[in-house]
Design a protein around this motif. Structure first.
Motif, PDB file in Angstrom:
ATOM      1  N   GLY A 176      44.415  43.690  31.877  1.00 36.66           N
ATOM      2  CA  GLY A 176      43.514  42.896  30.357  1.00 36.66           C
ATOM      3  C   GLY A 176      42.123  41.801  31.424  1.00 36.66           C
ATOM      4  N   HIS A 177      42.374  40.372  30.093  1.00 34.98           N
ATOM      5  CA  HIS A 177      42.349  39.649  30.702  1.00 34.98           C
ATOM      6  C   HIS A 177      40.099  39.920  30.378  1.00 34.98           C
ATOM      7  CE1 HIS A 177      45.231  37.662  32.139  1.00 34.98           C
ATOM      8  NE2 HIS A 177      45.800  38.051  32.583  1.00 34.98           N
ATOM      9  N   GLN A 178      39.887  40.291  29.560  1.00 37.16           N
ATOM     10  CA  GLN A 178      38.618  40.806  29.580  1.00 37.16           C
ATOM     11  C   GLN A 178      37.868  39.500  28.723  1.00 37.16           C
ATOM     12  OE1 GLN A 178      37.105  43.644  29.850  1.00 37.16           O
ATOM     13  NE2 GLN A 178      35.141  42.665  30.800  1.00 37.16           N
ATOM     14  N   LYS A 179      38.160  39.062  28.590  1.00 41.31           N
ATOM     15  CA  LYS A 179      37.520  37.260  28.063  1.00 41.31           C
ATOM     16  C   LYS A 179      37.529  36.980  28.979  1.00 41.31           C
ATOM     17  CE  LYS A 179      36.351  34.731  24.535  1.00 41.31           C
ATOM     18  NZ  LYS A 179      36.226  34.693  23.041  1.00 41.31           N
ATOM     19  N   LEU A 180      38.386  36.794  30.047  1.00 39.75           N
ATOM     20  CA  LEU A 180      38.547  35.503  30.733  1.00 39.75           C
ATOM     21  C   LEU A 180      37.535  36.232  32.239  1.00 39.75           C
ATOM     22  CD1 LEU A 180      39.319  33.405  33.299  1.00 39.75           C
ATOM     23  CD2 LEU A 180      41.317  34.702  33.753  1.00 39.75           C
ATOM     24  N   ILE A 181      37.479  37.338  32.579  1.00 36.44           N
ATOM     25  CA  ILE A 181      36.453  37.754  33.007  1.00 36.44           C
ATOM     26  C   ILE A 181      35.497  37.978  32.880  1.00 36.44           C
ATOM     27  CG2 ILE A 181      35.909  40.430  34.197  1.00 36.44           C
ATOM     28  CD1 ILE A 181      38.500  41.508  34.092  1.00 36.44           C
ATOM     29  N   ASN A 182      34.959  37.429  31.659  1.00 30.63           N
ATOM     30  CA  ASN A 182      33.249  37.848  30.780  1.00 30.63           C
ATOM     31  C   ASN A 182      33.302  37.118  31.240  1.00 30.63           C
ATOM     32  OD1 ASN A 182      33.252  40.733  30.189  1.00 30.63           O
ATOM     33  ND2 ASN A 182      33.242  40.585  28.441  1.00 30.63           N
ATOM     34  N   ILE A 183      34.027  35.803  31.555  1.00 28.35           N
ATOM     35  CA  ILE A 183      33.701  34.098  31.170  1.00 28.35           C
ATOM     36  C   ILE A 183      33.436  33.935  32.757  1.00 28.35           C
ATOM     37  CG2 ILE A 183      34.644  31.210  30.893  1.00 28.35           C
ATOM     38  CD1 ILE A 183      36.059  32.574  28.553  1.00 28.35           C
ATOM     39  N   GLU A 202      40.067  46.795  31.265  1.00 30.09           N
ATOM     40  CA  GLU A 202      39.915  45.858  33.421  1.00 30.09           C
ATOM     41  C   GLU A 202      40.796  45.110  33.912  1.00 30.09           C
ATOM     42  OE1 GLU A 202      35.811  43.936  35.302  1.00 30.09           O
ATOM     43  OE2 GLU A 202      36.119  44.450  32.866  1.00 30.09           O
ATOM     44  N   GLU A 203      40.022  45.038  34.868  1.00 31.88           N
ATOM     45  CA  GLU A 203      41.364  44.822  35.983  1.00 31.88           C
ATOM     46  C   GLU A 203      40.913  43.590  36.725  1.00 31.88           C
ATOM     47  OE1 GLU A 203      43.603  46.852  38.870  1.00 31.88           O
ATOM     48  OE2 GLU A 203      45.517  47.544  37.250  1.00 31.88           O
ATOM     49  N   LEU A 204      41.548  42.452  36.174  1.00 38.34           N
ATOM     50  CA  LEU A 204      41.416  41.358  36.851  1.00 38.34           C
ATOM     51  C   LEU A 204      41.900  40.910  38.039  1.00 38.34           C
ATOM     52  CD1 LEU A 204      39.854  38.375  36.888  1.00 38.34           C
ATOM     53  CD2 LEU A 204      41.965  37.594  35.977  1.00 38.34           C
ATOM     54  N   VAL A 211      37.625  37.868  41.774  1.00 42.19           N
ATOM     55  CA  VAL A 211      36.887  38.656  42.466  1.00 42.19           C
ATOM     56  C   VAL A 211      36.019  39.138  41.658  1.00 42.19           C
ATOM     57  CG1 VAL A 211      36.602  40.857  43.655  1.00 42.19           C
ATOM     58  CG2 VAL A 211      38.082  39.288  44.075  1.00 42.19           C
ATOM     59  N   ILE A 212      34.894  38.298  41.574  1.00 44.54           N
ATOM     60  CA  ILE A 212      33.839  38.529  39.912  1.00 44.54           C
ATOM     61  C   ILE A 212      33.037  39.893  40.675  1.00 44.54           C
ATOM     62  CG2 ILE A 212      31.336  37.748  38.901  1.00 44.54           C
ATOM     63  CD1 ILE A 212      33.657  36.598  38.716  1.00 44.54           C
ATOM     64  N   ASP A 213      32.360  40.363  41.705  1.00 45.89           N
ATOM     65  CA  ASP A 213      31.837  41.874  42.097  1.00 45.89           C
ATOM     66  C   ASP A 213      32.005  42.027  43.484  1.00 45.89           C
ATOM     67  OD1 ASP A 213      30.466  43.946  41.247  1.00 45.89           O
ATOM     68  OD2 ASP A 213      28.851  42.404  40.470  1.00 45.89           O
ATOM     69  N   ARG A 214      31.774  43.545  43.715  1.00 47.44           N
ATOM     70  CA  ARG A 214      31.041  43.343  45.202  1.00 47.44           C
ATOM     71  C   ARG A 214      30.434  44.276  44.951  1.00 47.44           C
ATOM     72  NH1 ARG A 214      37.020  44.566  44.659  1.00 47.44           N
ATOM     73  NH2 ARG A 214      38.244  43.176  46.777  1.00 47.44           N
ATOM     74  N   ILE A 215      29.228  44.025  45.811  1.00 43.74           N
ATOM     75  CA  ILE A 215      28.030  45.111  46.408  1.00 43.74           C
ATOM     76  C   ILE A 215      27.818  45.750  47.284  1.00 43.74           C
ATOM     77  CG2 ILE A 215      25.349  44.820  45.695  1.00 43.74           C
ATOM     78  CD1 ILE A 215      25.562  43.595  43.775  1.00 43.74           C
ATOM     79  N   THR A 216      27.546  46.665  47.869  1.00 43.37           N
ATOM     80  CA  THR A 216      27.497  47.010  49.344  1.00 43.37           C
ATOM     81  C   THR A 216      26.169  47.359  49.170  1.00 43.37           C
ATOM     82  OG1 THR A 216      29.383  48.238  48.520  1.00 43.37           O
ATOM     83  CG2 THR A 216      27.966  48.857  50.800  1.00 43.37           C
TER      84      THR A 216
END
Lengths: 225, 74
Positions: free
Chosen positions: A56-63, B2-4, B16-21
């Motif tokens: 989850g934590h979709q909002k935090l991820i988006n922020i 989605e997982e954080l 981790v905001i993103d990974r790009i290869t």
């Protein structure tokens, strides 16, 4: 946007604007970029001490993504520091509002479980309602926190909220029979009498803004004493 | 949902905001969850995050990220 040359890097040294958008002598954006540069190019390898994953934590991820995008874009193309600061201020406000219902949202994550095939999630709705009963504060805000964390489309949101509010009613947390009842009684409906989630969200957002403003004012007056 | 993904570096938690290869390098973009202005890019190799070679590579990594997320941060 064009990204043809790294020379498009904005001249961030000249962007001396503070968080209020006023000219200052401190190069806000420059400091941010220097940090990015230093940490990205420092030759010492960084060792990851621990790896964790949260559902989850979709909002935090988006922020976090939006903030990162704002900085990265400002570093790559000519976006003024003022635009970035404006985005940051907006996001900071969003974070403050998120803090108001964060605990309630967490209850959903704590009671979300993976299916055996690990393909899907299921939520223990009764436990969510029980969790809401343990929370302090404004029930409407807590309920909105739950709303933010359930469902994958409008229909599933309404279904899941109905179930949770049904249990809340059984636990005497609310007089509303379910979420649809709440929406009908408060006018969050369209002309056909169907639930209009946008109206609910708009109303709750305004409510959160008001509560946040009151809390900030109280904090400020406490600090002045 | 989605997982954080959180990694701990020097007692601070970074999302981790993103990974790009690109060209056999995996760039990892991380942001401090307590200070969203503290973010950086490194090259990921197992449990180590290696430095980018120079400013040119940093710009390349930033361009990749900006292009990927342009108008679509989610």
């Amino acid at each position: 946007m064009d990204y043809e040359s790294p020379n498009q890097l904005v001249n961030i040294e000249n962007d001396n604007i503070n968080a209020s958008g006023e000219q200052t002598s401190a190069p806000v954006n420059s400091a941010l970029f220097n940090n990015l540069q230093k940490k990205s190019l420092d030759q010492e390898p960084i060792i990851i001490k621990e790896h964790k994953r949260y559902s989850g934590h979709q909002k935090l991820i988006n922020i976090l993504k939006i903030v990162t995008c704002a900085f990265v874009t400002s570093a790559v193309v000519s976006v003024s520091a003022h635009s970035v600061v404006s985005v940051i201020n907006t996001i900071k406000k969003e974070q403050e509002l998120h803090e108001l219902y964060h605990d309630a949202s967490s209850i959903v994550y704590q009671n979300s479980h993976r299916t055996e095939d690990l393909e899907h999630y299921w939520i223990d709705y009764y436990k969510v309602a029980e969790g809401l009963a343990t929370l302090d504060g404004d029930f409407n805000i807590n309920l909105y926190g739950v709303y933010q964390s359930v469902g994958w489309n409008d229909e599933s949101k309404i279904d899941q909220m109905n179930t949770i509010m049904g249990y809340c009613n059984q636990l005497n947390l609310t007089n509303y029979k379910d979420f649809v009842d709440l929406c009908h009684q408060n006018g969050y409906c369209n002309e056909q009498g169907e639930v209009d989630l946008k109206k609910y969200q708009k109303s709750m957002y305004e409510y959160l803004e008001n509560v946040n403003t009151i809390e900030n004012n109280q904090d400020n007056s406490t600090m002045k004493r | 949902m989605e997982e954080l993904e959180i990694i701990t570096i020097n007692d601070s938690d970074y999302a981790v905001i993103d990974r790009i290869t690109e060209n056999n390098n995996t760039y990892i973009y991380v942001t401090n969850i307590d200070d969203e202005t503290d973010f950086f890019v490194r090259k990921e190799q197992k449990d180590s995050l290696l430095a980018l070679k120079d400013e040119k590579e940093l710009h390349k990594a930033l361009e990749l990220f900006a292009k990927k997320h342009e108008n679509n941060p989610e």
